[in-house]
Design a protein around this motif. Structure first.
Motif, PDB file in Angstrom:
ATOM      1  N   SER A   4      94.900  50.987 -58.812  1.00 53.10           N
ATOM      2  CA  SER A   4      95.640  52.241 -58.625  1.00 53.10           C
ATOM      3  C   SER A   4      97.008  52.169 -59.298  1.00 53.10           C
ATOM      4  O   SER A   4      97.612  51.104 -59.414  1.00 53.10           O
ATOM      5  N   LYS A  59      99.768  52.049 -50.129  1.00 52.61           N
ATOM      6  CA  LYS A  59      98.898  50.910 -50.409  1.00 52.61           C
ATOM      7  C   LYS A  59      98.430  50.940 -51.858  1.00 52.61           C
ATOM      8  O   LYS A  59      98.116  52.001 -52.396  1.00 52.61           O
ATOM      9  N   ILE A  61      95.479  50.070 -54.328  1.00 51.11           N
ATOM     10  CA  ILE A  61      94.026  50.051 -54.159  1.00 51.11           C
ATOM     11  C   ILE A  61      93.381  49.488 -55.416  1.00 51.11           C
ATOM     12  O   ILE A  61      93.695  49.922 -56.539  1.00 51.11           O
ATOM     13  N   LEU A  68      86.192  47.733 -52.183  1.00 49.33           N
ATOM     14  CA  LEU A  68      87.578  47.977 -52.594  1.00 49.33           C
ATOM     15  C   LEU A  68      88.536  47.142 -51.754  1.00 49.33           C
ATOM     16  O   LEU A  68      88.257  46.799 -50.603  1.00 49.33           O
ATOM     17  N   THR A  70      92.611  46.831 -50.402  1.00 49.15           N
ATOM     18  CA  THR A  70      93.880  47.528 -50.202  1.00 49.15           C
ATOM     19  C   THR A  70      94.986  46.497 -49.990  1.00 49.15           C
ATOM     20  O   THR A  70      94.766  45.458 -49.359  1.00 49.15           O
ATOM     21  N   VAL A 111      90.142  54.458 -44.973  1.00 50.16           N
ATOM     22  CA  VAL A 111      90.963  54.474 -46.185  1.00 50.16           C
ATOM     23  C   VAL A 111      91.117  55.916 -46.641  1.00 50.16           C
ATOM     24  O   VAL A 111      90.142  56.671 -46.675  1.00 50.16           O
ATOM     25  N   ILE A 113      92.799  58.207 -49.872  1.00 52.51           N
ATOM     26  CA  ILE A 113      93.329  58.127 -51.236  1.00 52.51           C
ATOM     27  C   ILE A 113      93.745  59.533 -51.646  1.00 52.51           C
ATOM     28  O   ILE A 113      92.905  60.430 -51.757  1.00 52.51           O
TER      29      ILE A 113
END
Length: 310
Positions: A4, A59, A61, A68, A70, A111, A113
């Motif tokens: 990310s 966070k 990612i 995934l 984090t 989670v 996003i």
């Protein structure tokens, strides 16, 4: 592997809004020379605390082939790893600030996003290999019990309680110091205590513990858990899908909820930010009749919590 990338413009804008919001709470007192330095110190301290709290919620990612990872922005050693197979489904929400991808496990948002936080949101979304399901059916023989979002519940309550105690301290500061009592300071402290005490009550009032099993519902209010209410799911007239629209301040977003209505009045409100397992609770009541959608801004919805007919 996809990593990310934060949208630094939106993050910095939110930090500036937090500082301006705290400055607004200080009020016109910042223009008085006698309290200029204490107000500036208080403003700086509170702004720092809120900014650190906001940054701690961010966070990084990393999407791997089978799951995934984090990683907390401020505490990089705080990591979490989830396999795609662990999640029940992925849910996409839309708000004024953009799109939010939520990964759901056992009815809980594990989670989230948000597109406004990550500049490569589309790339992350495309790499998440979790199926999108339109509904999540609760098991008939399993009891569904609400779980409070404790960070929100106790964090906001602690903030209002601190501000309320600050007002109490202002009322008695002159008496404790042995200086002549200033009526203006006492009145201001009393008004601050009353205002933030009311805010604390309004924050805690909607919270309820909800237990659902085989069509039987038990509800206990957080502020008065000694008197439970019992319902059958068939007792409700139906439910409304509710959206509390955000004003865009301090990085806030639109919030969703489910209102169960009986005799034209709100009998049970299940709000998304209050419960960790909101999706599980919401889908447990989906067998009822949908009465439509409602939208509110600010505190417009409070009147229905106090008994006004919808």
């Amino acid at each position: 592997m996809v990593s990310s990338k934060f949208n630094t413009k939106n993050v910095c804008t939110t930090l500036c809004l937090i500082a301006l919001g705290v400055l607004a709470l200080c009020g016109a007192s910042i223009f008085k020379r006698g309290v200029l330095v204490p107000v500036l110190i208080t403003w700086g301290a509170f702004s720092l605390v809120f900014c650190i709290g906001y940054l701690a919620s961010l966070k990084r990612i990393t999407v791997l082939p089978d799951g995934l990872e984090t990683q907390n922005l401020l505490l990089p050693f705080w990591k979490g790893y989830y396999r795609f197979a662990e999640f029940d489904y992925v849910l996409t929400d839309y708000s004024r600030t953009g799109e939010v991808l939520r990964l759901i496990k056992d009815g809980k948002r594990i989670v989230s996003i948000a597109s406004y936080l990550y500049s490569n949101y589309d790339e992350i979304k495309g790499a998440v290999a979790v199926k999108d399901k339109s509904s999540f059916a609760a098991r008939d023989n399993a009891e569904v019990v609400s779980e409070y979002a404790k960070l929100r519940l106790y964090g906001i309550a602690a903030g209002f309680l601190f501000l309320m105690l600050t007002g109490v301290g202002m009322c008695f500061a002159d008496v404790m110091d042995g200086t002549p009592v200033q009526l203006g300071v006492v009145l201001f402290g009393a008004m601050e205590t009353l205002f933030f005490g009311t805010c604390l009550f309004l924050h805690l009032f909607p919270y309820k513990k909800v237990s659902l099993w085989r069509g039987q519902v038990e509800v206990r209010r957080l502020l008065w858990p000694f008197r439970p209410w019992y319902y059958d799911v068939a007792d409700f007239d139906g439910f409304y899908h509710v959206m509390q629209k955000s004003n865009g301040q301090l990085g806030s977003r639109d919030e969703y909820g489910l209102w169960l209505v009986k005799d034209g009045r709100l009998a049970l409100g299940i709000e998304e930010p209050m419960y960790k397992n909101y999706e599980e609770l919401k889908n447990a009541f989906q067998s009822g009749r949908c009465l439509g959608h409602l939208q509110f801004i600010g505190f417009q919805s409070l009147k229905y919590y106090f008994g006004k007919k919808i």
